[in-house]
Design a protein around this motif. Structure first.
Motif, short mmCIF file in Angstrom:
data_model
loop_
_atom_site.label_atom_id
_atom_site.label_comp_id
_atom_site.label_asym_id
_atom_site.label_seq_id
_atom_site.Cartn_x
_atom_site.Cartn_y
_atom_site.Cartn_z
N ILE A 46 0.91 -1.21 -0.01
CA ILE A 46 -0.11 -0.04 -0.07
C ILE A 46 0.95 1.29 0.19
N PRO A 47 0.67 2.04 -0.72
CA PRO A 47 1.71 3.25 -0.99
C PRO A 47 1.44 4.14 0.36
N LEU A 49 2.49 3.45 3.41
CA LEU A 49 2.22 2.74 4.53
C LEU A 49 3.80 2.51 5.04
N ASN A 307 -15.15 11.41 14.37
CA ASN A 307 -14.35 11.68 13.03
C ASN A 307 -14.24 10.66 12.04
N LEU A 312 -9.90 14.04 10.65
CA LEU A 312 -8.84 14.06 11.52
C LEU A 312 -8.12 15.42 11.55
N ILE A 333 1.26 10.66 12.65
CA ILE A 333 0.76 10.74 13.68
C ILE A 333 2.12 10.65 14.70
N GLY B 138 -10.93 8.64 15.17
CA GLY B 138 -11.36 7.90 13.64
C GLY B 138 -11.37 6.69 13.98
N MET B 200 -4.12 4.26 15.23
CA MET B 200 -4.63 4.51 13.87
C MET B 200 -3.66 4.85 12.79
N ALA B 201 -2.77 5.11 13.07
CA ALA B 201 -1.56 5.57 12.05
C ALA B 201 -1.58 4.58 10.94
N PRO B 202 -1.39 3.41 11.18
CA PRO B 202 -1.29 2.47 10.00
C PRO B 202 -2.53 2.54 9.17
N ARG B 203 -3.65 2.81 9.74
CA ARG B 203 -5.13 2.69 8.85
C ARG B 203 -5.00 3.97 7.98
N ILE B 204 -4.68 5.12 8.77
CA ILE B 204 -4.54 6.31 8.27
C ILE B 204 -3.72 6.34 6.76
N ALA B 205 -2.44 5.77 7.03
CA ALA B 205 -1.64 5.63 5.83
C ALA B 205 -2.25 4.84 4.88
N GLU B 206 -2.89 3.72 5.12
CA GLU B 206 -3.62 2.74 4.31
C GLU B 206 -4.73 3.64 3.33
N PHE B 207 -5.52 4.41 4.04
CA PHE B 207 -6.53 4.97 3.85
C PHE B 207 -6.04 6.07 2.51
N TYR B 208 -5.08 6.76 2.79
CA TYR B 208 -4.60 7.80 1.86
C TYR B 208 -3.97 6.90 0.75
N GLY B 209 -3.48 5.73 0.93
CA GLY B 209 -2.67 5.10 0.06
C GLY B 209 -3.46 4.31 -0.89
N ARG B 210 -4.57 4.10 -0.61
CA ARG B 210 -5.58 3.37 -1.06
C ARG B 210 -6.80 4.42 -1.89
N GLU B 212 -8.63 6.89 -0.38
CA GLU B 212 -9.78 7.39 0.51
C GLU B 212 -10.88 6.27 -0.16
N PHE B 218 -12.82 -0.17 2.23
CA PHE B 218 -11.72 -0.25 3.27
C PHE B 218 -11.88 -1.53 3.96
#
Lengths: 348, 348
Positions: A46-47, A49, A307, A312, A333, B138, B200-210, B212, B218
């Motif tokens: 995943i880009p 990560l 949120n 966030l 974060i 989040g 949540m940091a890994p999920r946040i990265a994944e969310f933007y990497g994929r 949104e 998701f």
């Protein structure tokens, strides 16, 4: 905080890198060893990560099956404080880097292994994902809807991240012990399943203390949940205690619930959670999020906005706390606790 | 590990006591200060929970509004290494124990405050429960069913416990820093919401990497979940990777899925998760848990039993790992990482 501490990190994917990311954020020097054929697989998944989990680390490429590269790793370990690895149990021994081998190179080293089920026992060699560890630890059995099947519904990788945090705690304790008592190296065996189990301890106590309730009896909560507002946002309401329940009913126009025997204790509000929550659903749907937040601002209640990930960096509180760095789709974060030295806060 | 370190603990309920319980398990001396009118409210909430969270601590009763008891606390703090408190922000200052006051008594002290939203910012004074912190962080927005509303469905108190672990990490780093660099005291501000946000940091990265994705895009997972067996037990299956997916389909008789374009990548198996999972449901319901475990034992797959809380102390692996102490309804979960000194493992 950890300046001058040198960590060699052989881990990939999530739990190990999340742990060493904490150590790096606290000031340690982390050398991430990656394999030649593409490195940490997370780079290709995943880009973004990889960057989140490995920012502030130095990356070196070593083929751990190659004699010359093994020698390089040996030299690195002689001069390091911490080694962390996340292979399946037995792999490090086969590579010539078992705890006994490494202790000969550096008897002071803190050596931490992170694995799914730990270094011994019948499940030792099983592969697994977060879901499986939560399943073994009992977390899954109380996850999902109170009346429904076990579900991986917690949103985040609880077992993976619990293991990261327990590995970090163990490493820091061992380092502290070494400095304080001149003790030698320590081998740390962290299991994802057991880390999740440790977080279950309060629920386990509650389960037996409440005489082994069914999942529905155990997990139902009255006046508790996320409710949809008129403008299609969610608001979280957690009015569990007597005083919050009373204030809430008075504030939203549910006074009749306070006179009803069905709802006059925490236990009864659990049993009749559906009636309560359905009523709250109807009420909350009649005003917008901003309207509700304004109303609840005037009283003291455990209520907050819900949120989305996109919200966030706009959240006024998280913003004012600098809880997020970067912007747009590149947010990060930082370590969540704020630490201030006495020199700094005494000066003000 | 932490023998000789003295911790004064003013916290109640879950997050603070869970943190100091870890410190106590690692060998620190924890003095739990309780108020005269019944002590920690958790004593009166659920039988057994107080004991789980506070085993291995010494309890003393002090009225923090009483001049003489305040003096006793001051004496205690002069001689301690760590102070931890969990009042709403501002309370400690009003009692005369703000960080500046305490720094005058003991400039070496590590002072840790745990609160819902931290010591400043617009949400500082709001009350809250785990649900509210997960909402702000989040986590709630991606919890619950992939097609459903945000739900507190993770089973355990993720924000509370994340804060316990981050508080422990912060305290240990500050202690280590003090010993290594002769630095003075440190003030630590831990927020439950921000601790959950850190996870949540890994999920946040994944969310933007994929790019949104929606919640359903998701969080849907093919060949992933808990499935009911013929004898009404659950089994957890997490066959995400290509190789596990293939082995799984071959093992359970779903080979036709391997030929279908709908399922030939991780992303497609997420999109078509419902079709896959419904098929697995039918198949798994045809044999008992023991039969399935025997079948899966022959192949390398991320599959495990789903333990209920009642099953934990009977689990053969957890038993062999000594991951649980005590028995019957008095079980306890010790610190989950196993630490062995070099003297011990080099001897064998």
């Amino acid at each position: 905080m950890l300046e001058g501490i040198k960590v060699v990190d052989l881990t990939n994917l999530l739990p190990g890198p999340f742990a060493t990311n904490i150590l790096a954020e606290l000031g340690a020097e982390v050398i991430k060893v990656e394999r030649p054929d593409g490195g940490d697989p997370v780079r290709h998944m995943i880009p973004g990560l990889y960057e989140t989990l490995n920012r502030q680390k130095t990356s070196v490429v070593l083929d751990l099956k190659d004699k010359i590269d093994q020698e390089t790793l040996r030299e690195l370990l002689k001069d390091s404080d911490v080694l962390i690895e996340g292979f399946r149990p037995g792999v490090m021994e086969r590579l010539g880097f078992g705890k006994e081998d490494v202790a000969k190179l550096n008897p002071e080293l803190i050596y931490c292994s992170i694995s799914g089920y730990g270094q011994n026992g019948p499940y030792r060699d099983l592969p697994g994902h977060d879901l499986n560890y939560l399943a073994v630890a009992g977390v899954l059995s109380i996850s999902g809807q109170p009346n429904g099947a076990p579900e991986a519904a917690g949103g985040i990788q609880i077992a993976d991240l619990a293991a990261s945090l327990y590995a970090t705690i163990s490493i820091l304790s061992a380092l502290l012990n070494k400095v304080r008592s001149k003790a030698g190296g320590v081998y740390i065996d962290v299991s994802l399943a057991e880390s999740a189990l440790a977080l279950m301890a309060p629920r386990i106590a509650e389960f037996y203390g409440r005489n082994e309730p069914t999942k529905s009896e155990f997990m139902s909560r009255g006046a508790y949940g996320a409710f949809l507002t008129k403008d299609m946002h969610y608001i979280s309401i957690a009015c569990v205690e007597e005083k919050f329940w009373e204030t809430f009913c008075e504030t939203v126009g549910m006074k009749e619930f306070l006179l009803d025997n069905l709802f006059n204790s925490w236990t009864k509000r659990m049993e009749n959670a559906e009636i309560i929550n359905r009523k709250i659903e109807t009420i909350i749907s009649q005003k917008t999020l901003a309207e509700w937040l304004a109303i609840f601002k005037e009283v003291d209640l455990p209520i907050s906005r819900v949120n989305g990930i996109n919200d966030l960096s706009k959240d006024p509180h998280l913003k004012s706390r600098n809880a997020i760095t970067g912007d747009g789709n590149r947010i990060q974060i930082p370590f969540p606790a704020k630490m201030t030295g006495i020199e700094e806060f005494s000066r003000n």
